[in-house]
Motif scaffolding. Structure first.
Motif, mmCIF file in Angstrom:
data_model
loop_
_atom_site.group_PDB
_atom_site.id
_atom_site.type_symbol
_atom_site.label_atom_id
_atom_site.label_comp_id
_atom_site.label_asym_id
_atom_site.label_seq_id
_atom_site.Cartn_x
_atom_site.Cartn_y
_atom_site.Cartn_z
ATOM 1 N N ASN A 67 36.266 35.513 40.619
ATOM 2 C CA ASN A 67 37.074 34.283 40.577
ATOM 3 C C ASN A 67 38.421 34.584 39.938
ATOM 4 O OD1 ASN A 67 37.868 31.633 40.761
ATOM 5 N ND2 ASN A 67 36.502 30.870 39.136
ATOM 6 N N GLU A 68 39.016 35.685 40.380
ATOM 7 C CA GLU A 68 40.287 36.126 39.828
ATOM 8 C C GLU A 68 41.337 36.155 40.941
ATOM 9 O OE1 GLU A 68 39.719 39.902 38.091
ATOM 10 O OE2 GLU A 68 37.951 39.301 36.906
ATOM 11 N N PRO A 69 42.429 35.465 40.794
ATOM 12 C CA PRO A 69 43.454 35.455 41.848
ATOM 13 C C PRO A 69 44.029 36.846 42.128
ATOM 14 C CG PRO A 69 43.786 33.648 40.313
ATOM 15 C CD PRO A 69 42.738 34.523 39.708
ATOM 16 N N LYS A 103 44.131 39.646 50.115
ATOM 17 C CA LYS A 103 45.136 38.741 49.573
ATOM 18 C C LYS A 103 46.437 38.865 50.343
ATOM 19 C CE LYS A 103 47.320 37.301 45.252
ATOM 20 N NZ LYS A 103 47.508 37.560 43.807
ATOM 21 N N GLN A 104 46.914 37.730 50.839
ATOM 22 C CA GLN A 104 48.190 37.649 51.531
ATOM 23 C C GLN A 104 49.088 36.681 50.759
ATOM 24 O OE1 GLN A 104 49.024 39.522 54.061
ATOM 25 N NE2 GLN A 104 46.967 40.415 54.377
ATOM 26 N N GLY A 105 50.058 37.248 50.028
ATOM 27 C CA GLY A 105 50.878 36.413 49.164
ATOM 28 C C GLY A 105 50.057 35.919 48.000
ATOM 29 N N SER A 106 49.882 34.604 47.915
ATOM 30 C CA SER A 106 49.069 34.025 46.846
ATOM 31 C C SER A 106 47.720 33.532 47.357
ATOM 32 C CB SER A 106 49.825 32.845 46.202
ATOM 33 O OG SER A 106 50.072 31.838 47.171
ATOM 34 N N GLN A 107 47.418 33.798 48.633
ATOM 35 C CA GLN A 107 46.192 33.288 49.249
ATOM 36 C C GLN A 107 45.234 34.426 49.625
ATOM 37 O OE1 GLN A 107 47.568 30.978 52.608
ATOM 38 N NE2 GLN A 107 47.873 29.140 51.339
ATOM 39 N N TRP A 108 43.956 34.144 49.455
ATOM 40 C CA TRP A 108 42.901 35.072 49.880
ATOM 41 C C TRP A 108 42.307 34.570 51.195
ATOM 42 C CZ3 TRP A 108 41.117 39.611 47.655
ATOM 43 C CH2 TRP A 108 41.666 39.953 46.435
#
Length: 551
Positions: free
Chosen positions: A101-103, A130-135
């Motif tokens: 649960n880690e960005p 991860k693409q940018g800030s999204q998984w």
């Protein structure tokens, strides 16, 4: 916070009770799901994906937002559903307690990249990236969904995924109605398949083999293989069909292990039975050869092949069934093998010595061999040693490495067996009688069926201290010592009969006092007769004993 926990718990209970999504959710802190989708971490992306594909909250358009569809052609909602079906069909258990649960999660095993694999061993093509800030599920994973789906549900079984749920979704005993009906259908199909395969194997196969004249081969060798093959086909069919039932994750995970173990095990048994067929074929070839060493090689070959099948089969069971990594085991085995080889040099030497014996064939079972202290008849040739029965009736175990390096005199490979002796006759035997005796000996050799006719020597060749010596030197053309001894017996009996007929007396070391002028007594010297008389006696012998006339 309490509302969040209640939402997660209710969602977890829903997934576990239905058996969908192959997802086991633990209580973790999470951010609210905007519109049911949160892509801030691998944990939230996974939760969003399965939550929106749950039958009670089926929103595939939202689940499709977790897919990176760059460069991928296809309906995004259909791809999301197929990805869920692939994970379910492969039996991938996804535990939320193990999902980070880690960005900014980094996979240390993937060159420190922002990736998360659900099951890197069984499903390495599916992972979050991860693409940018999204998984999201990576574009590579999305591009592989169609292929993985066809591999997971081959032969059109994917059509059942949409057909079976229409039979009813009511729940009984924790399963939906269509799942229960699907299990009953599979049981019926298994029973019918068993009947069909039994009929084809027991009736059709045996009938065809009997018509071709191979009834015994079909019954003893092909029938066991065919039965095991039928079981394997049934297991293969069940493994393809049962995955469309989408059973609860806990049950399906064990079923996958059972099927993955059964398939390599049954294949191992099939090849184990095939070894018997191969051994029977080589045994028939060995029976046609004169060498008995081939007969010893066939059992050794059968045992070696069966051991190899068991070893290889066990490795596949460990790898496919129990999902163990056998590479470290094989690496350790190779290193340990070097150590064992160094510690067992004599054993390896004997093993290669046995190979050289089977290749060169310096002797075979039943041969009389001599090599140094070794003197006896070969009884058995093994991979480590050769058993030789000595003439004292003791059993000698000789390492094959020693035999391979030694000079072996094989008496069993003689084409001719020599027999030589000296016939000693008394000094009072007249020359004419000696001539007829020698002629009779030569004729005995010519008339015997197992003597060599082109090479023999019978001559009056020596005057010893107490006898006149006749050399008797012949060869027997016989395959073994038993026939040689029998031929010697027959020849010697004929010699004794010839001597008795001609009046030949055999000499032996004695001291004789000759009283030539003793009153009213004849001397001990043999009476000198005409040579024609001796010739007539010889003709009488051959007429009585051999039934022919001597020229």
């Amino acid at each position: 916070m309490i509302k969040k926990l209640l939402l997660i718990c209710s969602f977890s209970l829903l997934l576990v009770s239905q058996g969908f999504g192959q997802l086991l959710v633990d209580e973790q802190d999470s951010k609210p799901l905007p519109e049911g989708v949160n892509l801030s971490s691998p944990y939230h992306t996974t939760l969003s994906f399965f939550f929106n594909l749950d039958p009670k909250n089926f929103k595939p358009n939202r689940a499709a937002r977790t897919l990176d569809r760059r460069g991928v052609i296809g309906d995004p909602e259909e791809l999301a559903v197929k990805l869920q079906q692939v994970l379910e069909g492969k039996g991938i258990i996804i535990r939320t307690s193990e999902i980070p649960n880690e960005p900014n999660y980094v996979d240390s095993a993937s060159n420190a990249e922002h990736k998360y694999y659900f099951d890197k061993k069984r499903l390495p093509a599916i992972y979050l990236e991860k693409q940018g800030s999204q998984w999201k599920f990576s574009s590579f994973s999305v591009s592989q969904i169609a292929q993985l789906h066809s591999e997971t549900y081959p032969l059109g079984t994917d059509k059942l995924l949409n057909l079976l749920p229409k039979m009813g979704t009511e729940q009984y005993l924790g399963l939906q109605l269509w799942q229960i009906l699907g299990i009953l259908i599979l049981i019926l199909m298994t029973f019918l398949a068993h009947l069909v395969f039994t009929f084809l194997v027991d009736r059709v196969l045996l009938y065809l083999m009997s018509r071709l004249g191979y009834g015994d081969i079909g019954k003893n060798y092909l029938l066991p293989i065919a039965k095991i093959t039928s079981f394997y086909l049934i297991v293969l069919l069940l493994s393809l069909l049962i995955r469309v039932l989408h059973l609860p994750v806990e049950i399906w995970a064990w079923i996958v292990v059972v099927f993955n173990t059964l398939k390599p095990f049954l294949i191992m048994v099939i090849f184990y039975k095939i070894v018997d067929v191969i051994a029977a074929y080589f045994a028939s070839l060995a029976a046609k050869t004169a060498s008995t060493l081939d007969d010893q090689l066939v059992p050794l070959l059968r045992k070696t092949l069966k051991a190899l099948v068991i070893i290889v089969g066990t490795l596949f069971i460990l790898r496919d069934g129990l999902d163990l990594d056998i590479i470290p085991f094989l690496t350790g085995l190779s290193i340990g093998g070097v150590a064992i080889a160094l510690a067992a040099q004599d054993t390896i030497k004997n093993f290669f010595g046995s190979i050289m014996i089977f290749i060169d064939k310096p002797f075979q079972v039943g041969d009389w061999v001599t090599s140094g202290e070794i003197d006896g008849t070969v009884e058995e040739v093994g991979f480590r040693s050769t058993r030789i029965r000595t003439f004292r009736n003791s059993l000698m175990y000789v390492p094959n490495g020693k035999i391979a390096d030694a000079v072996v005199d094989n008496h069993g490979l003689r084409q001719y067996r020599r027999f030589t002796t000296t016939l000693t006759i008394t000094y009072d035997t007249p020359p004419a009688l000696i001539d007829q005796f020698v002629i009779g000996l030569r004729e005995i050799i010519k008339t015997h069926p197992k003597t060599r006719k082109d090479l023999y020597h019978v001559y009056f060749n020596n005057l010893s201290s107490y006898s006149q010596d006749v050399m008797f030197y012949i060869f027997f053309e016989v395959p073994n010592i038993q026939e040689e001894l029998q031929s010697r017996h027959e020849i010697l009996i004929q010699i004794v009969k010839l001597a008795h007929t001609l009046g030949i007396r055999f000499a032996f070391p004695t001291q004789t006092l000759h009283m030539e002028t003793f009153p009213e007594k004849k001397g001990l010297g043999q009476e000198q007769l005409d040579s024609q008389v001796y010739e007539n006696l010889l003709q009488k012998f051959f007429k009585m004993e051999l039934g022919k006339k001597v020229e």
